[in-house]
Design an enzyme around this catalytic site. Structure first.
Site, PDB file in Angstrom:
ATOM      1  N   THR A  33     -50.772  -3.096 -14.776  1.00 31.86           N
ATOM      2  CA  THR A  33     -52.051  -3.726 -15.144  1.00 31.86           C
ATOM      3  C   THR A  33     -52.932  -2.739 -15.915  1.00 31.86           C
ATOM      4  O   THR A  33     -53.580  -3.111 -16.903  1.00 31.86           O
ATOM      5  CB  THR A  33     -52.783  -4.171 -13.861  1.00 31.86           C
ATOM      6  OG1 THR A  33     -51.926  -5.057 -13.152  1.00 31.86           O
ATOM      7  CG2 THR A  33     -54.088  -4.870 -14.174  1.00 31.86           C
ATOM      8  N   HIS A  91     -51.752  -2.513 -19.397  1.00 34.40           N
ATOM      9  CA  HIS A  91     -52.174  -3.679 -20.195  1.00 34.40           C
ATOM     10  C   HIS A  91     -53.621  -3.523 -20.639  1.00 34.40           C
ATOM     11  O   HIS A  91     -53.975  -3.833 -21.777  1.00 34.40           O
ATOM     12  CB  HIS A  91     -52.045  -4.974 -19.380  1.00 34.40           C
ATOM     13  CG  HIS A  91     -50.632  -5.362 -19.059  1.00 34.40           C
ATOM     14  ND1 HIS A  91     -49.682  -5.563 -20.020  1.00 34.40           N
ATOM     15  CD2 HIS A  91     -50.006  -5.581 -17.876  1.00 34.40           C
ATOM     16  CE1 HIS A  91     -48.533  -5.889 -19.448  1.00 34.40           C
ATOM     17  NE2 HIS A  91     -48.705  -5.904 -18.136  1.00 34.40           N
ATOM     18  N   HIS A 118     -56.867   0.506  -9.556  1.00 29.07           N
ATOM     19  CA  HIS A 118     -57.015  -0.136  -8.241  1.00 29.07           C
ATOM     20  C   HIS A 118     -56.126   0.470  -7.157  1.00 29.07           C
ATOM     21  O   HIS A 118     -56.281   0.134  -6.000  1.00 29.07           O
ATOM     22  CB  HIS A 118     -56.756  -1.647  -8.355  1.00 29.07           C
ATOM     23  CG  HIS A 118     -55.406  -1.973  -8.921  1.00 29.07           C
ATOM     24  ND1 HIS A 118     -55.178  -2.071 -10.276  1.00 29.07           N
ATOM     25  CD2 HIS A 118     -54.224  -2.187  -8.329  1.00 29.07           C
ATOM     26  CE1 HIS A 118     -53.910  -2.341 -10.492  1.00 29.07           C
ATOM     27  NE2 HIS A 118     -53.289  -2.422  -9.327  1.00 29.07           N
ATOM     28  N   CYS A 158     -63.917 -19.911   1.084  1.00 21.81           N
ATOM     29  CA  CYS A 158     -63.070 -21.068   0.754  1.00 21.81           C
ATOM     30  C   CYS A 158     -62.225 -21.467   1.973  1.00 21.81           C
ATOM     31  O   CYS A 158     -62.196 -20.781   2.992  1.00 21.81           O
ATOM     32  CB  CYS A 158     -62.180 -20.760  -0.444  1.00 21.81           C
ATOM     33  SG  CYS A 158     -60.884 -19.557  -0.091  1.00 21.81           S
ATOM     34  N   CYS A 218     -56.771 -16.967  -1.382  1.00 20.04           N
ATOM     35  CA  CYS A 218     -58.070 -17.263  -1.995  1.00 20.04           C
ATOM     36  C   CYS A 218     -57.908 -17.438  -3.507  1.00 20.04           C
ATOM     37  O   CYS A 218     -57.327 -16.598  -4.182  1.00 20.04           O
ATOM     38  CB  CYS A 218     -59.063 -16.131  -1.718  1.00 20.04           C
ATOM     39  SG  CYS A 218     -60.674 -16.413  -2.489  1.00 20.04           S
TER      40      CYS A 218
END
Ligand code: NAD
Ligand code: ZN
Length: 342
Positions: free
Chosen positions: A40, A43, A63, A96, A107
């Site tokens: 990621t 990218h 992350h 949610c 989620c």
């Protein structure tokens, strides 16, 4: 503090001074020790079409991390300065249906650390306390730094019961490599890795693969005789994102098999639905990690002897981020880790 920032829409990252993150009452501020580079991040660095439609600069990227708690918000209990922690990179809504039922990984409104909010390639990162995972004393900090992708590997490898089964791993990137070791630790009979890159095939053998084949040279059914397999693979872990790999896996499955799909393709894939129907296969998409059963499983598997360290092949200081990204992009690498303490 210093952070790696996507400053503008377009290729590149910049190491620059940014304000310290604000610590809300439910938040934990973490002094980052080590980080892992994920696909990621590549990218976002190269600004591909996915990044262009997903990322809103300026953004601190990254992350995968481990660090030490520096400060906790007024509402925070159970965490204290000095604790060694990593962070679950999916920050869920909490409101949610699935969040309220305790199935937070489902989620639909989760926000990605280093994608939709400022991330961990920085001296400090802030996360809600509900996203913080405490490590045990004595954990290998490089391993702790990659709990996020290790969790992808564990969640995928344990999607179907592997005990005694013949498992195919398509793609020996960092996640496929770790999944190979997990499937082995969890009691698979054979773990066959399919990977075109020779460096990664040799790492796969170090991670416990029975065989590592080059899909350009050897078709999957070709290994059945050699391994005493009767019908095909019981379980396949799709970790390449490459259409031909998923198609080959489905063709090589035994009746009743399970295909866990983690790899993210960039195009639509045509599938042989007849094979899926008549072999009665189960295809399961995997995104992220289970909160926090996967984190628990990672911890106890390491404590019971699972070794994923051979998947970590390159180490850099954060100021050498360009070399670190180049190593991750080269393909001749496993996981690349950057140190933020020097
Ligand atoms: P990676 O790109 O480093 O690894 C993919 C590997 O697949 C490479 O080593 C490549 O050589 C190999 N490959 C290419 N063609 C192949 C073929 N025909 N057959 C078999 N292998 C082939 O990626 P990674 O970081 O290990 O991640 C694995 C995949 O999972 C990627 O697609 C990534 O985008 C995805 N991912 C998904 C999640 C999720 O939550 N679903 C999270 C992280 C990563
Ligand atoms: Zn939610």
């Amino acid at each position: 503090m210093l952070a790696l920032v996507k400053t503008d829409p377009g290729p590149g990252l910049e190491l620059r001074e940014v304000p310290m993150p604000v610590v809300g009452i439910n938040d934990v501020l973490i002094r980052v020790h080590k980080t892992g580079i994920c696909g990621t991040d590549l990218h976002i660095e190269s600004w591909d079409p996915w990044a262009a439609r997903t990322i809103a600069p300026p953004l601190v990227v990254g992350h995968e991390f481990v660090g030490e708690i520096a400060e906790v918000g007024a509402n925070v209990a159970g965490f204290a300065p000095g604790d060694l922690v990593s962070g679950e990179g999916h920050v869920v809504c909490g409101r949610c249906r699935h969040c309220l039922a305790g199935r937070r990984e489902l989620c639909a409104r989760s926000i990605g650390l280093g994608v939709g909010r400022d991330g961990a390639f920085a001296e400090y990162v802030v996360l809600p306390m509900s996203n913080v995972w405490s490590h045990w004393r004595g954990v290998n900090e490089e391993v702790a730094a990659i709990f996020d992708p290790f969790g992808n590997a564990v969640h995928t490898a344990l999607a179907f019961p592997v005990l005694g089964e013949d498992v195919l791993v398509s793609g020996a990137g960092p996640i496929g490599l770790m999944a190979t070791a997990v499937a082995r630790h969890a009691g698979a009979r054979h773990v066959v890795v399919s990977e075109p890159n020779a460096y990664r095939r040799s790492l796969a053998i170090k991670m416990g693969a029975t065989l590592a084949i080059d899909p350009r040279e050897r078709a999957l059914p070709d290994v059945f005789d050699e391994l005493d397999m009767v019908e095909g693979f019981d379980i396949a872990l799709e970790m390449s994102g490459v259409p031909a790999a998923l198609q080959a896996a489905i063709a090589a499955m035994a009746h009743g098999g399970g295909v866990a799909i983690l790899g993210i393709p960039t195009e639509e894939i045509a599938l042989d639905v007849n094979a899926i129907v008549f072999k009665m296969l189960t295809l399961r998409g995997i995104y992220g990690r289970e909160m926090y059963e996967t984190w628990y499983k990672m911890t106890v598997m390491l404590q019971s002897g699972l070794d994923i360290t051979p998947a970590i092949t390159h180490r850099f200081g954060f100021r050498e981020y360009e070399a670190a990204f180049a190593a991750a992009r080269s393909g001749d690498s496993g996981k690349v880790v950057m140190d933020w303490t020097s």
